[in-house]
Motif scaffolding. Structure first.
Motif, PDB file in Angstrom:
ATOM      1  N   GLY A 644       0.800  -1.208   0.000  1.00  0.00           N
ATOM      2  CA  GLY A 644       0.000   0.000   0.000  1.00  0.00           C
ATOM      3  C   GLY A 644       0.837   1.264   0.000  1.00  0.00           C
ATOM      4  O   GLY A 644       0.323   2.358   0.265  1.00  0.00           O
ATOM      5  N   ARG A 645       2.099   1.127  -0.295  1.00  0.00           N
ATOM      6  CA  ARG A 645       3.025   2.269  -0.233  1.00  0.00           C
ATOM      7  C   ARG A 645       3.749   2.463  -1.565  1.00  0.00           C
ATOM      8  O   ARG A 645       3.809   1.561  -2.394  1.00  0.00           O
ATOM      9  N   VAL A 646       4.316   3.648  -1.712  1.00  0.00           N
ATOM     10  CA  VAL A 646       5.202   3.927  -2.839  1.00  0.00           C
ATOM     11  C   VAL A 646       6.632   3.710  -2.359  1.00  0.00           C
ATOM     12  O   VAL A 646       7.015   4.191  -1.288  1.00  0.00           O
ATOM     13  N   HIS A 647       7.411   2.985  -3.139  1.00  0.00           N
ATOM     14  CA  HIS A 647       8.798   2.676  -2.773  1.00  0.00           C
ATOM     15  C   HIS A 647       9.724   3.246  -3.842  1.00  0.00           C
ATOM     16  O   HIS A 647       9.870   2.666  -4.925  1.00  0.00           O
ATOM     17  N   THR A 648      10.326   4.382  -3.555  1.00  0.00           N
ATOM     18  CA  THR A 648      11.259   4.960  -4.513  1.00  0.00           C
ATOM     19  C   THR A 648      12.565   4.175  -4.505  1.00  0.00           C
ATOM     20  O   THR A 648      12.826   3.367  -3.604  1.00  0.00           O
ATOM     21  N   HIS A 649      13.373   4.400  -5.539  1.00  0.00           N
ATOM     22  CA  HIS A 649      14.716   3.804  -5.613  1.00  0.00           C
ATOM     23  C   HIS A 649      15.723   4.929  -5.522  1.00  0.00           C
ATOM     24  O   HIS A 649      15.666   5.891  -6.297  1.00  0.00           O
ATOM     25  N   TYR A 650      16.632   4.836  -4.560  1.00  0.00           N
ATOM     26  CA  TYR A 650      17.675   5.852  -4.404  1.00  0.00           C
ATOM     27  C   TYR A 650      18.947   5.393  -5.113  1.00  0.00           C
ATOM     28  O   TYR A 650      19.557   4.393  -4.721  1.00  0.00           O
ATOM     29  N   ALA A 651      19.323   6.123  -6.159  1.00  0.00           N
ATOM     30  CA  ALA A 651      20.571   5.827  -6.880  1.00  0.00           C
ATOM     31  C   ALA A 651      21.705   6.542  -6.164  1.00  0.00           C
ATOM     32  O   ALA A 651      21.714   7.775  -6.068  1.00  0.00           O
ATOM     33  N   GLN A 652      22.645   5.767  -5.679  1.00  0.00           N
ATOM     34  CA  GLN A 652      23.706   6.316  -4.832  1.00  0.00           C
ATOM     35  C   GLN A 652      24.918   6.765  -5.626  1.00  0.00           C
ATOM     36  O   GLN A 652      25.671   7.625  -5.164  1.00  0.00           O
ATOM     37  N   ALA A 653      25.143   6.189  -6.799  1.00  0.00           N
ATOM     38  CA  ALA A 653      26.382   6.451  -7.545  1.00  0.00           C
ATOM     39  C   ALA A 653      26.080   7.140  -8.858  1.00  0.00           C
ATOM     40  O   ALA A 653      26.483   6.687  -9.924  1.00  0.00           O
ATOM     41  N   VAL A 654      25.358   8.257  -8.785  1.00  0.00           N
ATOM     42  CA  VAL A 654      24.984   8.992  -9.998  1.00  0.00           C
ATOM     43  C   VAL A 654      25.508  10.421  -9.960  1.00  0.00           C
ATOM     44  O   VAL A 654      26.294  10.830 -10.800  1.00  0.00           O
ATOM     45  N   ALA A 655      25.064  11.198  -8.974  1.00  0.00           N
ATOM     46  CA  ALA A 655      25.451  12.610  -8.900  1.00  0.00           C
ATOM     47  C   ALA A 655      26.905  12.743  -8.474  1.00  0.00           C
ATOM     48  O   ALA A 655      27.327  12.137  -7.483  1.00  0.00           O
ATOM     49  N   VAL A 656      27.687  13.546  -9.195  1.00  0.00           N
ATOM     50  CA  VAL A 656      29.112  13.669  -8.882  1.00  0.00           C
ATOM     51  C   VAL A 656      29.333  14.372  -7.546  1.00  0.00           C
ATOM     52  O   VAL A 656      30.405  14.260  -6.951  1.00  0.00           O
ATOM     53  N   THR A 657      28.317  15.084  -7.052  1.00  0.00           N
ATOM     54  CA  THR A 657      28.458  15.792  -5.771  1.00  0.00           C
ATOM     55  C   THR A 657      28.232  14.889  -4.568  1.00  0.00           C
ATOM     56  O   THR A 657      28.466  15.310  -3.437  1.00  0.00           O
ATOM     57  N   GLY A 658      27.761  13.668  -4.784  1.00  0.00           N
ATOM     58  CA  GLY A 658      27.449  12.789  -3.661  1.00  0.00           C
ATOM     59  C   GLY A 658      25.986  12.778  -3.289  1.00  0.00           C
ATOM     60  O   GLY A 658      25.568  12.002  -2.428  1.00  0.00           O
ATOM     61  N   ARG A 659      25.186  13.639  -3.920  1.00  0.00           N
ATOM     62  CA  ARG A 659      23.753  13.641  -3.625  1.00  0.00           C
ATOM     63  C   ARG A 659      23.088  12.360  -4.133  1.00  0.00           C
ATOM     64  O   ARG A 659      23.511  11.773  -5.119  1.00  0.00           O
ATOM     65  N   LEU A 660      22.042  11.974  -3.456  1.00  0.00           N
ATOM     66  CA  LEU A 660      21.254  10.830  -3.896  1.00  0.00           C
ATOM     67  C   LEU A 660      20.303  11.255  -5.009  1.00  0.00           C
ATOM     68  O   LEU A 660      19.871  12.408  -5.062  1.00  0.00           O
ATOM     69  N   ALA A 661      19.987  10.321  -5.890  1.00  0.00           N
ATOM     70  CA  ALA A 661      18.977  10.556  -6.927  1.00  0.00           C
ATOM     71  C   ALA A 661      17.812   9.626  -6.661  1.00  0.00           C
ATOM     72  O   ALA A 661      17.999   8.438  -6.401  1.00  0.00           O
ATOM     73  N   SER A 662      16.608  10.153  -6.711  1.00  0.00           N
ATOM     74  CA  SER A 662      15.392   9.372  -6.457  1.00  0.00           C
ATOM     75  C   SER A 662      14.714   9.059  -7.783  1.00  0.00           C
ATOM     76  O   SER A 662      14.525   9.944  -8.619  1.00  0.00           O
ATOM     77  N   ASN A 663      14.352   7.782  -7.980  1.00  0.00           N
ATOM     78  CA  ASN A 663      13.744   7.355  -9.241  1.00  0.00           C
ATOM     79  C   ASN A 663      12.578   6.407  -8.993  1.00  0.00           C
ATOM     80  O   ASN A 663      12.568   5.663  -8.027  1.00  0.00           O
ATOM     81  N   ASP A 664      11.638   6.455  -9.908  1.00  0.00           N
ATOM     82  CA  ASP A 664      10.507   5.494  -9.926  1.00  0.00           C
ATOM     83  C   ASP A 664       9.771   5.364  -8.588  1.00  0.00           C
ATOM     84  O   ASP A 664       9.724   4.278  -8.025  1.00  0.00           O
ATOM     85  N   PRO A 665       9.176   6.423  -8.074  1.00  0.00           N
ATOM     86  CA  PRO A 665       9.089   7.767  -8.640  1.00  0.00           C
ATOM     87  C   PRO A 665      10.209   8.680  -8.118  1.00  0.00           C
ATOM     88  O   PRO A 665      10.824   8.392  -7.096  1.00  0.00           O
ATOM     89  N   ASN A 666      10.395   9.787  -8.842  1.00  0.00           N
ATOM     90  CA  ASN A 666      11.352  10.808  -8.409  1.00  0.00           C
ATOM     91  C   ASN A 666      10.655  11.708  -7.388  1.00  0.00           C
ATOM     92  O   ASN A 666       9.778  12.494  -7.736  1.00  0.00           O
ATOM     93  N   LEU A 667      11.053  11.568  -6.127  1.00  0.00           N
ATOM     94  CA  LEU A 667      10.420  12.337  -5.051  1.00  0.00           C
ATOM     95  C   LEU A 667      11.170  13.621  -4.754  1.00  0.00           C
ATOM     96  O   LEU A 667      10.759  14.393  -3.883  1.00  0.00           O
ATOM     97  N   GLN A 668      12.288  13.853  -5.462  1.00  0.00           N
ATOM     98  CA  GLN A 668      13.121  15.013  -5.136  1.00  0.00           C
ATOM     99  C   GLN A 668      12.847  16.213  -6.030  1.00  0.00           C
ATOM    100  O   GLN A 668      13.333  17.294  -5.747  1.00  0.00           O
ATOM    101  N   ASN A 669      12.079  16.017  -7.109  1.00  0.00           N
ATOM    102  CA  ASN A 669      11.854  17.120  -8.039  1.00  0.00           C
ATOM    103  C   ASN A 669      10.416  17.623  -8.027  1.00  0.00           C
ATOM    104  O   ASN A 669       9.989  18.261  -8.981  1.00  0.00           O
ATOM    105  N   ILE A 670       9.669  17.312  -6.988  1.00  0.00           N
ATOM    106  CA  ILE A 670       8.311  17.847  -6.895  1.00  0.00           C
ATOM    107  C   ILE A 670       8.411  19.362  -6.729  1.00  0.00           C
ATOM    108  O   ILE A 670       9.055  19.842  -5.788  1.00  0.00           O
ATOM    109  N   PRO A 671       7.825  20.143  -7.642  1.00  0.00           N
ATOM    110  CA  PRO A 671       7.973  21.611  -7.563  1.00  0.00           C
ATOM    111  C   PRO A 671       7.174  22.173  -6.391  1.00  0.00           C
ATOM    112  O   PRO A 671       5.942  22.117  -6.394  1.00  0.00           O
TER     113      PRO A 671
END
Length: 919
Positions: A644-671
């Motif tokens: 009954g929940r949404v489970h995002t995937h955190y990509a750890q080795a993408v951003a060169v700055t060390g930030r995590l990337a959220s995918n499927d769904p992307n929860l970090q770019n909600i305006p």
């Protein structure tokens, strides 16, 4: 290979300089010159000479300029990308050091290195030599004879006549036919369309030769036969192009000719090497050579240089010991090996890439180089052998898998952690992850196992597409032939172990990188797996209501847009929008596209929207349409029916700055700057009896700037707890804190954040709606009052240009490839990134450290509070009402206490029934 005959060692230098370039880090000499490929070539040649001692040899390179093949076929190699500038600059250095090491160097204008090597191989063979060609080029297989062998030092592959037939399916004397049918995309040589290795080998096996295949073209059925008939006129030219010339006249380069006597190894030029090492910053090699007092080759370096050079060691040449395990006796033998091993690499083969759904099809383990096993468990192909029962095998392995004292290694271990958890196994003891090792060392490069094996080992294993195919014809892994699946999976775990052996010494050699790897990235991986499994509740009904409302608003907007334009038009067509805005309405053209058409991108529309209603409405429509398609329509479909929940995937080795990337769904770019965007967060809710809490750092990047720059005024403002933007305005405008106007604070805030992101006077002017000169005056005033910030920015840019990277407070290395070799705009962007990256990277490190500190405290206190999301500098929790006071007091304190900077860290927490209400 017959040891009774003299050896001729031929090196395909042009092949290896590319491979050395891509395998090595971005090393630089004292003047900023690139030296990585030089390092790799020296290490490879030293190891090769040690391994194949011979009196005669040549290192052969391509000459610049056209060859006879360009005269035959003007499009030869036309699609090949130009050589990277950094590599081109190293070629003279490589030629120089190869000669200084005593190697004969051959560069023959008008022919390719392959042709020179082919000619020398035949001359050597005729004079009774055993010829060893060191190359990674498959075309060279056509040269193999009883006296000519290929050796690929990067992959440890040796190809004699039997080896060529086994690898390609055709003998060496049919490799030219094989290559002609397939063509060569790298060299832009067409073959028969859609004919690959299998079809080419099959046709040659059936008909005997290319000529016979061409003669039988009329009888070959299907699309392949049709394509063959279309290519008949071309194939003779294709054959010419792929045929290595073996009768070149090298008399101008070798004396006497034809003979290999002119290829005798020379003495090492010790004085020349010492000068070369000094000029190019090879300090350790220089010291080693000086200590040797004239030894004939530089020894392997020590300390940091050794970590680089030893990234290309030659593994011991031995047969692969890959085993397919189908009996309990084999399981027992391998379980004993696992228990005895110091470190085990393991890999799962599954039926899905969705980590919470994937089920195991098979497992592989590797305990030593070239030694691995595969346990097939759920293969269902027609020829699948009898396999051991999945549940029973997992039960037998479970004690070892869950034993934290048994060290384990993987590639992207977070995924495998999920896979085992799907089967009720909580894997413990994961000590290393090759993906994260690569990410910590060189975040700007690819971290796939395929890329790492190629870069670090010079090996190319089977690909997933090799086994399963592509597109609509792709089959599930469970239907793959078990023998092929075993080879593939054993390679994955065994190459993972090999990559680890190359990467880990380089990580451990640098204290900062070691800290980031051991104390940030590895434990973060384990925690992210927990957070992903936690998931977050989403009110699907609320989202569906929002989606309907957005749909109605979009219909209304489309009617308003039609009225403003005076006609209906396609909102998805930049051409039609341009015709309306600039043709019919005559709005000013701000910039043009690459094709010369007026641009209608977001930047242009935003500028026009300040004065004209139609572009403003177009932007509003685009924003709402994206919200609808990306979130309100899509999120309800992504709710996991089992949880009954949404489970995002955190990509750890993408951003060169060390930030995590959220995918499927992307929860970090909600305006969240618009009301409609914030409403999306209202749908992220707590279940009955629980709350959502949001905790984030206050002005984290400005605090990091104060710490890094040590600017007295900024340090004082944060130490006193003052409003940093008001304090900045007071400094810049020379007024008291209580006299700062709203406009002055707004300007100071824009400068504070703008400088972090490299904003100049024009950007500030646009943001504040003032003239560029006034914006420049503001910036000048700022730097006059905050001289520490100016000094930090100047010093950081200079250091980045010197080293090619910047670092976070904790030692994370942020590479900037364009800061040395980029063109004007790209270099300027890299300089801006050099200022921002240490702050973004340090903020990324801090939130990871905070996340772990909070989770440890939750575990120790036995709390039921869950971390359900991490969004940039924010942690989102789901908690019982009873734990609200604990979270309110402990979480901000824990987050503020993860590091001692020169300014206090401040974290704040809010609560509510939804994510939005918690803000």
């Amino acid at each position: 290979m017959n040891a009774d005959f003299p050896m001729l060692l031929l090196v395909d230098g042009s092949s290896y300089l590319y491979r050395a370039y891509h395998a090595m880090p971005d090393l630089r000499g004292p003047e900023g010159q690139a030296t990585g490929a030089v390092h790799g070539m020296v290490a490879m040649l030293k190891q090769l000479r040690d391994r194949f001692p011979s009196a005669h040899a040549a290192c052969v390179f391509d000459a610049p300029g056209k060859t006879f093949r360009d005269d035959w076929y003007p499009d030869y190699k036309a699609q090949r990308a130009p050589m990277p500038d950094d590599l081109r600059a190293q070629i003279p250095l490589i030629h120089e050091v190869v000669r200084l090491l005593g190697w004969p160097v051959l560069v023959v204008p008008g022919i390719e290195a392959d042709d020179a090597i082919g000619t020398l191989a035949r001359v050597g063979e005729a004079s009774g030599h055993q010829v060893v060609i060191s190359t990674g080029d498959k075309d060279m297989a056509q040269l193999v004879t009883p006296a000519v062998t290929l050796i690929n030092t990067m992959s440890n592959e040796r190809l004699d006549e039997v080896g060529v037939a086994a690898k390609f399916g055709v003998p060496p004397n049919r490799i030219i036919d094989y290559l002609t049918l397939m063509g060569d995309t790298v060299d832009n040589v067409p073959g028969v369309e859609k004919v690959g290795p299998k079809t080419a080998a099959k046709w040659i096996a059936e008909h005997g030769s290319l000529d016979a295949v061409m003669a039988a073209a009329g009888a070959i059925k299907g699309v392949a036969g049709e394509n063959l008939r279309k290519a008949l006129d071309w194939l003779p030219m294709g054959r010419q192009l792929v045929t290595i010339k073996t009768d070149c006249n090298l008399s101008e380069h070798l004396n006497p000719w034809p003979s290999v006597e002119g290829l005798a190894f020379g003495a090492v030029d010790r004085a020349g090497l010492l000068d070369f090492f000094a000029r190019n910053g090879f300090k350790t090699w220089k010291r080693e050579l000086e200590a040797q007092g004239g030894a004939d080759s530089p020894a392997a370096a020590s300390a940091s240089e050794s970590a680089v050079v030893e990234a290309l060691p030659l593994p011991p040449l031995q047969d692969k010991r890959y085993e397919t395990v189908t009996t309990w006796a084999q399981v027992d033998v391998w379980l004993a090996k696992l228990q005895a091993a110091d470190l085990v690499a393991l890999d799962t083969e599954t039926d899905s890439l969705v980590n919470l759904e994937a089920q195991i099809v098979g497992l592989s383990f590797s305990v030593a180089p070239w030694e691995a096993c595969y346990i097939p468990l759920r293969h269902a192909g027609l020829d699948a052998p009898e396999q051991l029962p999945l549940d029973a095998v997992l039960a037998r392995l479970k004690p070892w898998l869950e034993d934290a004292t048994r060290p384990k290694l993987g590639q992207n271990v977070k995924y495998d952690t999920h896979v085992f958890a799907n089967h009720g196994i909580a894997v413990a003891g994961y000590q290393h992850d090759t993906m994260l090792q690569s990410y910590v060392l060189e975040a700007h490069k690819s971290h796939s196992l395929e890329a790492l094996a190629d870069r670090e080992l010079g090996r190319k294993g089977l690909s997933y597409e090799d086994l399963c195919g592509k597109g609509a014809k792709q089959i599930p892994f469970a239907q793959v032939d078990v023998a092929r699946a075993s080879e593939y999976s054993c390679e994955d775990s065994e190459m993972c172990l090999g990559v680890h052996q190359r990467l880990l010494p380089r990580v451990l050699a640098e204290p900062g990188l070691r800290y980031v790897y051991e104390h940030i990235e590895m434990p973060t991986s384990a925690l992210l797996a927990r957070i992903e499994r936690n998931g977050v509740f989403v009110d699907a009904a609320r989202l569906q209501t929002q989606s309907h409302e957005l749909g109605q608003r979009l219909l209304t907007l489309e009617q308003e847009l039609t009225q403003l334009a005076g006609q209906p038009f396609n909102l998805g067509s930049p051409k039609q929008i341009g015709e309306i805005l600039f043709g019919k309405l005559g709005l000013p053209i701000k910039k043009k596209t690459a094709t010369g058409a007026p641009s209608t991108d977001e930047e242009v529309l935003t500028e026009l929207a300040q004065d004209f209603p139609l572009p403003a409405k177009i932007l509003e429509h685009r924003s709402l349409a994206k919200l609808k398609s990306t979130y309100t329509d899509k999120l309800p479909l992504m709710v996991n029916p089992a949880t009954g929940r949404v489970h995002t995937h955190y990509a750890q080795a993408v951003a060169v700055t060390g930030r995590l990337a959220s995918n499927d769904p992307n929860l970090q770019n909600i305006p969240v700057r618009t009301q409609e965007g914030r409403r999306i967060r209202e749908a992220f809710v707590a279940p009955p009896g629980k709350l959502i809490a949001s905790a984030d750092y206050s002005q984290i990047e400005l605090r990091i700037m104060a710490h890094l720059s040590e600017d007295p005024a900024m340090l004082a403002a944060f130490a006193s707890g003052a409003d940093i933007h008001r304090a900045t305005a007071a400094e810049v405008f020379g007024t008291g804190l209580d006299q700062v106007s709203t406009e002055q604070r707004r300007a100071a805030k824009a400068i504070n954040f703008g400088l972090i992101y490299g904003m100049g006077a024009y950007g500030l002017a646009s943001q504040l709606g003032i003239e560029p000169k006034a914006a420049k005056d503001y910036i000048d005033l700022y730097f006059a009052r905050f001289q520490g910030v100016r000094r930090y920015m100047d010093e950081t840019r200079a250091a980045a240009k010197d080293k090619g990277y910047v670092e976070t407070v904790f030692g994370r290395r942020l590479w900037l490839p364009e800061i040395k070799g980029g063109n004007g705009p790209r270099k300027a962007a890299a300089e801006r990134q050099a200022i921002n990256a240490p702050m973004q990277g340090t903020a990324a490190d801090l939130i990871k450290l905070a996340m772990m500190a909070v989770q440890r405290a939750l575990d120790e206190a036995g709390k039921q509070t869950l971390i359900v999301m991490q969004v940039h500098d924010e942690l989102v929790f789901e908690l019982p009402e009873a734990e609200r006071d604990w979270v309110a007091s402990q979480v901000p304190a824990l987050m503020a206490g993860v590091a001692q900077l020169k300014v206090p860290l401040l974290a704040e927490v809010g609560f509510g029934p939804s994510w939005e209400a918690a803000h």
